[in-house]
Structures are given as structure tokens and as C-alpha cells.
Design an enzyme around this catalytic site. Structure first.
Site, mmCIF file in Angstrom:
data_model
loop_
_atom_site.group_PDB
_atom_site.id
_atom_site.type_symbol
_atom_site.label_atom_id
_atom_site.label_comp_id
_atom_site.label_asym_id
_atom_site.label_seq_id
_atom_site.Cartn_x
_atom_site.Cartn_y
_atom_site.Cartn_z
ATOM 1 N N TYR A 270 0.675 -1.190 -0.149
ATOM 2 C CA TYR A 270 -0.080 0.000 0.025
ATOM 3 C C TYR A 270 0.948 1.238 -0.013
ATOM 4 O O TYR A 270 1.926 1.208 0.710
ATOM 5 C CB TYR A 270 -0.876 -0.005 1.402
ATOM 6 N N GLU B 159 -11.380 9.675 -2.737
ATOM 7 C CA GLU B 159 -11.985 9.723 -1.683
ATOM 8 C C GLU B 159 -13.239 10.739 -1.784
ATOM 9 O O GLU B 159 -13.205 11.336 -2.983
ATOM 10 C CB GLU B 159 -11.257 10.242 -0.337
ATOM 11 N N ASP C 31 -0.731 15.899 5.775
ATOM 12 C CA ASP C 31 -1.498 15.318 4.906
ATOM 13 C C ASP C 31 -2.948 16.114 4.516
ATOM 14 O O ASP C 31 -3.743 15.790 5.001
ATOM 15 C CB ASP C 31 -1.883 13.931 5.420
ATOM 16 N N ASN D 219 -8.816 -0.248 7.380
ATOM 17 C CA ASN D 219 -7.593 0.601 7.602
ATOM 18 C C ASN D 219 -7.315 0.414 8.977
ATOM 19 O O ASN D 219 -7.843 0.974 9.828
ATOM 20 C CB ASN D 219 -7.893 1.984 7.158
ATOM 21 N N GLU E 33 -13.758 4.684 5.730
ATOM 22 C CA GLU E 33 -12.890 5.029 6.534
ATOM 23 C C GLU E 33 -13.071 5.265 7.872
ATOM 24 O O GLU E 33 -14.279 5.672 8.182
ATOM 25 C CB GLU E 33 -12.063 6.395 5.884
ATOM 26 N N HIS F 89 -7.506 4.436 -4.750
ATOM 27 C CA HIS F 89 -8.782 4.869 -4.209
ATOM 28 C C HIS F 89 -8.626 6.236 -4.378
ATOM 29 O O HIS F 89 -7.627 7.150 -4.084
ATOM 30 C CB HIS F 89 -9.177 4.287 -2.768
ATOM 31 N N ASP G 229 -5.745 10.400 -2.926
ATOM 32 C CA ASP G 229 -6.620 11.546 -2.296
ATOM 33 C C ASP G 229 -8.074 11.761 -2.942
ATOM 34 O O ASP G 229 -8.807 10.801 -3.118
ATOM 35 C CB ASP G 229 -6.048 12.872 -2.262
ATOM 36 N N ASP H 262 -2.888 5.613 -2.792
ATOM 37 C CA ASP H 262 -4.076 6.667 -2.249
ATOM 38 C C ASP H 262 -3.898 7.794 -3.014
ATOM 39 O O ASP H 262 -2.767 8.559 -3.297
ATOM 40 C CB ASP H 262 -3.372 7.061 -0.765
ATOM 41 N N CYS I 84 -6.673 14.447 6.908
ATOM 42 C CA CYS I 84 -6.355 13.064 7.331
ATOM 43 C C CYS I 84 -7.684 12.302 7.613
ATOM 44 O O CYS I 84 -8.298 12.874 8.461
ATOM 45 C CB CYS I 84 -5.316 12.993 8.378
ATOM 46 N N ARG J 183 -13.231 5.391 -1.684
ATOM 47 C CA ARG J 183 -13.249 5.793 -0.299
ATOM 48 C C ARG J 183 -14.198 6.760 0.083
ATOM 49 O O ARG J 183 -14.471 7.813 -0.596
ATOM 50 C CB ARG J 183 -11.605 6.008 0.162
#
Length: 303
Positions: free
Chosen positions: A48, A118, A62, A213, A191, A116, A91, A89, A126, A161
Site C-alpha cells: 500500500y 475519496e 496530509d 484501515n 474510512e 482509491h 486523495d 492513495d 487526514c 473511499r
């Protein structure tokens, strides 16, 4: 020697085949290419690549400061060093739907097995911090449709996500997960689930693979792989764990230098030079050109 011999398309095909079995897959987070190779050496099923780790690697929080170019470039560096499939990731997709489409194709070209996207507003936060905001459902679905339409390899995994549970509760997360699947998402990443019961609720709602996660110091309890498998999870990630372990060791090492003026007392905590050379396959380079590797390293104590 050099990079992985398995092609990106073959990694994706094998990943999809294994994911279809329903067996849970373990994807520790790699914080650099060498750690990805270590993950493979230790027998895990995938790698990952965390946006939080990529941000931290640059000394940034982040909060959506990294660019598509930075993330795709680092993703390529990591995934080409391992035979394992890697999920990255992405975002919020780095912009509007057309940007999301470009993101998918850039990640395909970088050799990733999937990504993914989101449903947070941009700039994001985050996933385990308070104060998150999510976009409306139409915007979230538009992002996923754009991602699915843009991919050229049907085995490239488009995962959605959703962070809505922390904003509007579990029922909203279940409803959004259903809508994201209807929009074409191949898998769902719910998440900041707080309990196994919450994971079970999402599992009961959708019939696609689910990612759990297990990040430390966040909203979720740290469940075991077995516990997550028992409630139907298909992928489990530890996104920042190796970075946290490495940075914790670095802090202790610097403290030791400050306190004693030497690191002799920390040698047993270090990766030995011989183990590092094995991991990066020095001998393979020697077979290619003996001028690159013309010495041996024993595990005798350092002089």
C-alpha cells in the site's frame, strides 16, 4: 536485478484473481522502494502507498498539498521494485472529474494495480482527524464514474473511499457505499470505522471487496487480520506503520548519539549491511558486471 519482472498488467490480473477468492490480503504501507521489497520478502500479498506517508516524506502535512506528478512518480518508484501489486492513495483525484480521469491513467502508466478516490472536499484532511468535510453525493459519484471511464486496463482497481461516517454517521456511510458501487466502484474503503460491527454493516450492504484501515493512533480499534477476515474484509492496510517504526528508531538512535556519543549500543537494532545487500540483490548486479560488486560482507562485529 533492477526492477520487477512481472509486468503491471500481469500484476493487476493476478491481484484481481486473488481478490475474487474472498481471501483477505495484507497490504503493509511502503514508505520507500526498499521497504516495498522488504514487504515482498516477508511474504505479504501486496503493498500500500499512503498519501499521508508521501506527504510526510516531503515534510508536509496530509492536507492535499502533494501533486499528481509527485504521487504518481513516487508510486512508480515503489511499485517497480516489487513483484507484488500496489494500491495507491489518490486523495480526491487531484481536481475535477477530468483531473480524476487523468489521475487514473497516470497511475496505470506508473504501474499501480489500483487506487482509491475519496469523497472529501479538496483540500482534504487526514481520515482520522476531526473537522473533515465531504462532498455531496452527486460530486462523489461523478469522481468515481470519471475514474472508471478513464481506465484502459479493466483489471486496474478503482476503489472508492468514503469518509462520511465521521461526518453524518454509519447509516450515511452505508448509503454512500451503495451509491458508489452503483456508480462503478470495484471496491469500497469505509474510512474510520470504529468497531467490527460497523465493518459488518458495510459488508452486509455491498457485494464488492472491502478494505480495512488499521492505522495507529486513529479512530479505529486495531483489529487483527483474523478478526477482519471473520467480518468479511478483503484487504487490510497498515498505511503509516513502517514509517512510524522507522522514525521511532531514528529518534532513539539520535538520542543515543546525543547521550553517549556512539551508536555501539544500537547495533543489534539495525539492519545489518549483509541483510541490506541481500535485499537490494548486490550479487545479481555482480553477475551482470563484476566491477559493481567485488567484495563480500560478513556478519562479524563492526570494527
Amino acid at each position: 536485478m533492477l526492477y520487477a519482472t512481472t509486468t503491471p498488467s500481469e500484476k493487476r490480473r493476478l491481484f484481481r484473481e486473488r481478490l475474487a477468492t474472498g481471501e483477505i490480503m495484507r497490504f503493509p504501507g511502503a514508505f520507500n522502494p526498499l521497504s516495498a521489497r522488504l514487504i515482498e520478502q516477508k511474504g505479504f500479498e501486496g503493498v500500500y502507498i499512503s498519501g499521508a506517508v508521501l506527504s510526510a516524506d516531503l515534510g508536509l502535512p496530509d492536507i492535499g498539498l502533494t501533486t499528481l506528478t509527485e504521487v504518481a512518480g513516487r508510486g512508480k518508484q515503489i511499485t517497480r521494485m516489487t513483484e507484488l501489486p500496489a494500491i495507491i492513495d489518490a486523495d480526491t483525484g487531484f481536481g475535477e472529474p477530468m483531473n480524476v480521469a487523468r489521475t487514473v491513467q497516470e497511475m496505470e502508466d506508473a504501474g499501480l494495480a489500483g487506487l482509491h478516490i475519496e469523497d472529501q472536499v479538496n483540500p482534504k484532511r487526514c481520515g482520522h482527524l476531526d473537522g473533515k468535510q465531504v462532498v455531496d453525493e452527486a460530486t462523489a459519484l461523478q469522481r468515481i464514474r470519471a475514474a472508471v471511464d478513464a481506465r484502459r486496463d479493466p483489471n486496474f482497481l478503482v476503489m472508492a473511499r468514503t469518509d462520511i461516517a465521521a461526518v453524518d454517521g454509519l447509516a450515511a456511510a452505508v448509503d454512500r457505499a451503495k451509491a458508489l458501487v452503483d456508480a462503478g466502484a470495484d471496491a469500497i474503503f469505509p474510512e474510520a470505522m470504529r468497531s467490527l460491527a460497523e465493518f459488518e454493516a458495510v459488508r452486509a450492504a455491498v457485494d464488492v471487496p472491502l478494505l480495512a484501515n488499521m492505522t495507529e493512533f486513529g479512530k479505529s480499534e486495531l483489529f487483527t487480520v483474523r478478526q477482519l477476515a471473520d467480518v468479511g474484509m478483503n484487504i487490510v492496510i497498515w498505511p503509516v506503520s513502517l514509517l512510524r517504526l522507522a522514525m521511532g528508531s531514528a529518534v532513539r538512535g539520535l538520542d543515543e548519539i546525543e547521550a553517549t556519543g556512539s551508536l555501539v549500543g544500537k547495533l543489534d537494532e539495525m539492519q545489518h549491511r549483509a541483510d541490506l545487500y541481500e535485499l537490494i540483490d548486490y550479487e545479481g548486479y555482480n553477475r551482470f558486471d563484476t566491477s559493481i560488486f567485488n567484495f563480500t560482507v560478513s556478519k562479524t562485529p563492526v570494527e
